[in-house]
Motif scaffolding. Sequence first.
Motif, PDB file in Angstrom:
ATOM      1  N   PRO A   1       0.814  -1.228   0.000  1.00 39.99           N
ATOM      2  CA  PRO A   1       0.000   0.000   0.000  1.00 39.99           C
ATOM      3  C   PRO A   1       0.841   1.267   0.000  1.00 39.99           C
ATOM      4  CG  PRO A   1      -0.096  -1.084   2.139  1.00 39.99           C
ATOM      5  CD  PRO A   1       0.578  -2.039   1.207  1.00 39.99           C
ATOM      6  N   LEU A   2       2.054   1.185   0.555  1.00 37.40           N
ATOM      7  CA  LEU A   2       2.924   2.359   0.551  1.00 37.40           C
ATOM      8  C   LEU A   2       3.375   2.712  -0.864  1.00 37.40           C
ATOM      9  CD1 LEU A   2       5.132   1.580   3.683  1.00 37.40           C
ATOM     10  CD2 LEU A   2       3.224   3.194   3.526  1.00 37.40           C
ATOM     11  N   THR A   3       3.599   1.688  -1.689  1.00 35.37           N
ATOM     12  CA  THR A   3       4.011   1.976  -3.064  1.00 35.37           C
ATOM     13  C   THR A   3       2.844   2.531  -3.883  1.00 35.37           C
ATOM     14  OG1 THR A   3       3.621  -0.345  -3.663  1.00 35.37           O
ATOM     15  CG2 THR A   3       5.873   0.279  -3.092  1.00 35.37           C
ATOM     16  N   VAL A   4       1.633   2.130  -3.547  1.00 32.19           N
ATOM     17  CA  VAL A   4       0.469   2.713  -4.225  1.00 32.19           C
ATOM     18  C   VAL A   4       0.384   4.202  -3.905  1.00 32.19           C
ATOM     19  CG1 VAL A   4      -2.049   2.713  -4.373  1.00 32.19           C
ATOM     20  CG2 VAL A   4      -0.800   0.537  -4.268  1.00 32.19           C
ATOM     21  N   ILE A   5       0.559   4.537  -2.629  1.00 32.34           N
ATOM     22  CA  ILE A   5       0.559   5.955  -2.233  1.00 32.34           C
ATOM     23  C   ILE A   5       1.736   6.681  -2.885  1.00 32.34           C
ATOM     24  CG2 ILE A   5       0.785   7.527  -0.273  1.00 32.34           C
ATOM     25  CD1 ILE A   5      -0.561   5.331   1.433  1.00 32.34           C
ATOM     26  N   GLY A   6       2.888   5.998  -2.909  1.00 32.86           N
ATOM     27  CA  GLY A   6       4.071   6.604  -3.519  1.00 32.86           C
ATOM     28  C   GLY A   6       3.888   6.873  -4.994  1.00 32.86           C
ATOM     29  N   ALA A   7       3.221   5.955  -5.689  1.00 30.76           N
ATOM     30  CA  ALA A   7       2.988   6.150  -7.123  1.00 30.76           C
ATOM     31  C   ALA A   7       2.181   7.420  -7.373  1.00 30.76           C
ATOM     32  CB  ALA A   7       2.282   4.936  -7.707  1.00 30.76           C
ATOM     33  N   ILE A   8       1.213   7.681  -6.506  1.00 36.25           N
ATOM     34  CA  ILE A   8       0.428   8.914  -6.643  1.00 36.25           C
ATOM     35  C   ILE A   8       1.296  10.129  -6.331  1.00 36.25           C
ATOM     36  CG2 ILE A   8      -1.562  10.177  -5.736  1.00 36.25           C
ATOM     37  CD1 ILE A   8      -2.832   7.432  -5.124  1.00 36.25           C
ATOM     38  N   ALA A   9       2.150   9.998  -5.314  1.00 36.66           N
ATOM     39  CA  ALA A   9       3.001  11.118  -4.908  1.00 36.66           C
ATOM     40  C   ALA A   9       4.007  11.502  -5.979  1.00 36.66           C
ATOM     41  CB  ALA A   9       3.724  10.775  -3.611  1.00 36.66           C
ATOM     42  N   THR A  10       4.405  10.552  -6.845  1.00 41.56           N
ATOM     43  CA  THR A  10       5.377  10.881  -7.890  1.00 41.56           C
ATOM     44  C   THR A  10       4.828  11.852  -8.926  1.00 41.56           C
ATOM     45  OG1 THR A  10       4.741   8.915  -9.168  1.00 41.56           O
ATOM     46  CG2 THR A  10       6.615   8.689  -7.651  1.00 41.56           C
ATOM     47  N   LEU A  11       3.513  12.073  -8.896  1.00 39.74           N
ATOM     48  CA  LEU A  11       2.941  13.067  -9.802  1.00 39.74           C
ATOM     49  C   LEU A  11       3.374  14.481  -9.423  1.00 39.74           C
ATOM     50  CD1 LEU A  11      -0.697  11.650 -10.071  1.00 39.74           C
ATOM     51  CD2 LEU A  11       1.163  11.391 -11.734  1.00 39.74           C
ATOM     52  N   TRP A  12       3.801  14.681  -8.181  1.00 34.49           N
ATOM     53  CA  TRP A  12       4.188  16.007  -7.703  1.00 34.49           C
ATOM     54  C   TRP A  12       5.613  16.076  -7.157  1.00 34.49           C
ATOM     55  CZ3 TRP A  12      -0.489  13.682  -6.203  1.00 34.49           C
ATOM     56  CH2 TRP A  12      -1.635  14.225  -6.799  1.00 34.49           C
ATOM     57  N   LEU A  13       6.142  14.945  -6.701  1.00 38.54           N
ATOM     58  CA  LEU A  13       7.437  14.961  -6.037  1.00 38.54           C
ATOM     59  C   LEU A  13       8.479  14.188  -6.839  1.00 38.54           C
ATOM     60  CD1 LEU A  13       6.229  14.198  -2.390  1.00 38.54           C
ATOM     61  CD2 LEU A  13       6.880  16.430  -3.324  1.00 38.54           C
ATOM     62  N   PRO A  14       9.770  14.548  -6.678  1.00 42.28           N
ATOM     63  CA  PRO A  14      10.838  13.785  -7.336  1.00 42.28           C
ATOM     64  C   PRO A  14      10.845  12.341  -6.852  1.00 42.28           C
ATOM     65  CG  PRO A  14      11.664  15.862  -6.458  1.00 42.28           C
ATOM     66  CD  PRO A  14      10.295  15.697  -5.912  1.00 42.28           C
ATOM     67  N   THR A  15      11.132  11.416  -7.757  1.00 36.38           N
ATOM     68  CA  THR A  15      11.062  10.000  -7.386  1.00 36.38           C
ATOM     69  C   THR A  15      12.042   9.607  -6.268  1.00 36.38           C
ATOM     70  OG1 THR A  15      12.526   9.445  -9.248  1.00 36.38           O
ATOM     71  CG2 THR A  15      10.145   9.267  -9.609  1.00 36.38           C
ATOM     72  N   PRO A  16      13.280  10.166  -6.190  1.00 38.32           N
ATOM     73  CA  PRO A  16      14.129   9.791  -5.053  1.00 38.32           C
ATOM     74  C   PRO A  16      13.530  10.215  -3.716  1.00 38.32           C
ATOM     75  CG  PRO A  16      15.443  10.764  -6.801  1.00 38.32           C
ATOM     76  CD  PRO A  16      14.016  11.001  -7.157  1.00 38.32           C
ATOM     77  N   THR A  17      12.864  11.379  -3.693  1.00 40.84           N
ATOM     78  CA  THR A  17      12.219  11.836  -2.470  1.00 40.84           C
ATOM     79  C   THR A  17      11.104  10.880  -2.066  1.00 40.84           C
ATOM     80  OG1 THR A  17      12.699  14.138  -3.021  1.00 40.84           O
ATOM     81  CG2 THR A  17      10.965  13.747  -1.391  1.00 40.84           C
ATOM     82  N   VAL A  18      10.297  10.485  -3.051  1.00 41.57           N
ATOM     83  CA  VAL A  18       9.231   9.525  -2.779  1.00 41.57           C
ATOM     84  C   VAL A  18       9.811   8.200  -2.294  1.00 41.57           C
ATOM     85  CG1 VAL A  18       7.393   8.149  -3.833  1.00 41.57           C
ATOM     86  CG2 VAL A  18       7.630  10.579  -4.399  1.00 41.57           C
ATOM     87  N   GLY A  19      10.875   7.754  -2.940  1.00 38.98           N
ATOM     88  CA  GLY A  19      11.497   6.494  -2.555  1.00 38.98           C
ATOM     89  C   GLY A  19      11.995   6.516  -1.123  1.00 38.98           C
ATOM     90  N   LEU A  20      12.638   7.603  -0.721  1.00 44.22           N
ATOM     91  CA  LEU A  20      13.138   7.700   0.653  1.00 44.22           C
ATOM     92  C   LEU A  20      11.990   7.744   1.660  1.00 44.22           C
ATOM     93  CD1 LEU A  20      16.077  10.217   0.152  1.00 44.22           C
ATOM     94  CD2 LEU A  20      16.261   7.792   0.767  1.00 44.22           C
ATOM     95  N   ALA A  21      10.919   8.480   1.314  1.00 39.03           N
ATOM     96  CA  ALA A  21       9.765   8.550   2.213  1.00 39.03           C
ATOM     97  C   ALA A  21       9.100   7.183   2.366  1.00 39.03           C
ATOM     98  CB  ALA A  21       8.765   9.576   1.692  1.00 39.03           C
ATOM     99  N   VAL A  22       8.947   6.475   1.251  1.00 38.59           N
ATOM    100  CA  VAL A  22       8.343   5.140   1.303  1.00 38.59           C
ATOM    101  C   VAL A  22       9.226   4.180   2.085  1.00 38.59           C
ATOM    102  CG1 VAL A  22       7.727   3.127  -0.096  1.00 38.59           C
ATOM    103  CG2 VAL A  22       6.976   5.410  -0.795  1.00 38.59           C
ATOM    104  N   LEU A  23      10.538   4.261   1.868  1.00 36.87           N
ATOM    105  CA  LEU A  23      11.463   3.390   2.592  1.00 36.87           C
ATOM    106  C   LEU A  23      11.369   3.632   4.096  1.00 36.87           C
ATOM    107  CD1 LEU A  23      13.786   1.347   2.682  1.00 36.87           C
ATOM    108  CD2 LEU A  23      15.372   3.265   2.308  1.00 36.87           C
TER     109      LEU A  23
END
Length: 345
Positions: free
Chosen positions: A74-96
Amino acid sequence: MIILGMIIAWLTMIAPITALLGWLLEQPVAAWLAASLLLAPLAVIGLWRTVQSPNLLIRWPVMQYFGWGAVLLPLTVIGAIATLWLPTPTVGLAVLGAWLVLGAAGVVAATRISERRLSFDHARLDRPYKLIQLSDLHVGSRSAAFLRRAVEQALRHEPDAVLITGDLIDASAVKEEDLSALADISCPVYVSLGNHERYIDVDAAAAMIEAQGVGLLRSRAVIQGSLQVIGIDDADDPAHVARSLPEIALSDDHYRILLYHRPDGWAEARQAGINLMLAGHTHAGQIWPFNYLVKRQFRHLVGLFSQDGHYLYVSPGTGCWGPIMRLGTRAEMTVIDLRPVGGDD
């Protein structure tokens, strides 16, 4: 079922970690996910062989990875939505970071046994009784030490009886000595069998359980004081309780408690005069959001249900199957107080 298994294996064991690595490494996640679909058949074969393996040293790490993947999903689902606005490394670190925190919390939730107290009054009771329900201990997924800890916690309540509603064992590698904590219980212990005892070898499991000196209730009833405790083996057929109860001599003079692993057949149990039905099996979904899927199969997912003075309690389980992890659910021991009242019901 094979296709469903591949989807579940891919969603829990491959897709989440693929997406996370893609974000952290700034790689094309969509392409990586598409390529990872080729691994789905291998994942489901590996997961199935692991579940069936008699080697707990092989099974344990794969099951933990399965659980951590379920938390990450479920975190990656939320992260996928977040990548529409945030840089992917930032999303990756937040999800991690969220994954590590929630995963650790899930392990703690699966390790700590919470307690739920219930109380019921009835005219057929000759005195107060204190009962402990344990369910889904899953020795195999969980250790003999976990079983002993659950037993020790139960005995601190000085119960009149311990009731175990199925899935005590879930691996063929479990030995008789792994259940030895049951033999140390000073009060009567009554056990009904669950689906996992059937999966590994129901007769072998029954023999190991009976060797502990406990009362294994397989379509039979026992009397203890003003209680009649009935146990029925688990079955996939929702009509199994309806067919089994007429074959058991039920007493009109006793408070009737039915131990049946899954929350099926409560309507028929009420019609047969069962005062309290105790079940488990659902684990309340064990790891969110799987509770939504389990709820589609079992309307009575978890908790206490009542109708016309009859009760069903569905335990979320004392142990857990596979990964030692719970998210949005808890490991539970149910403490049940029965008290007499005047008059007839």
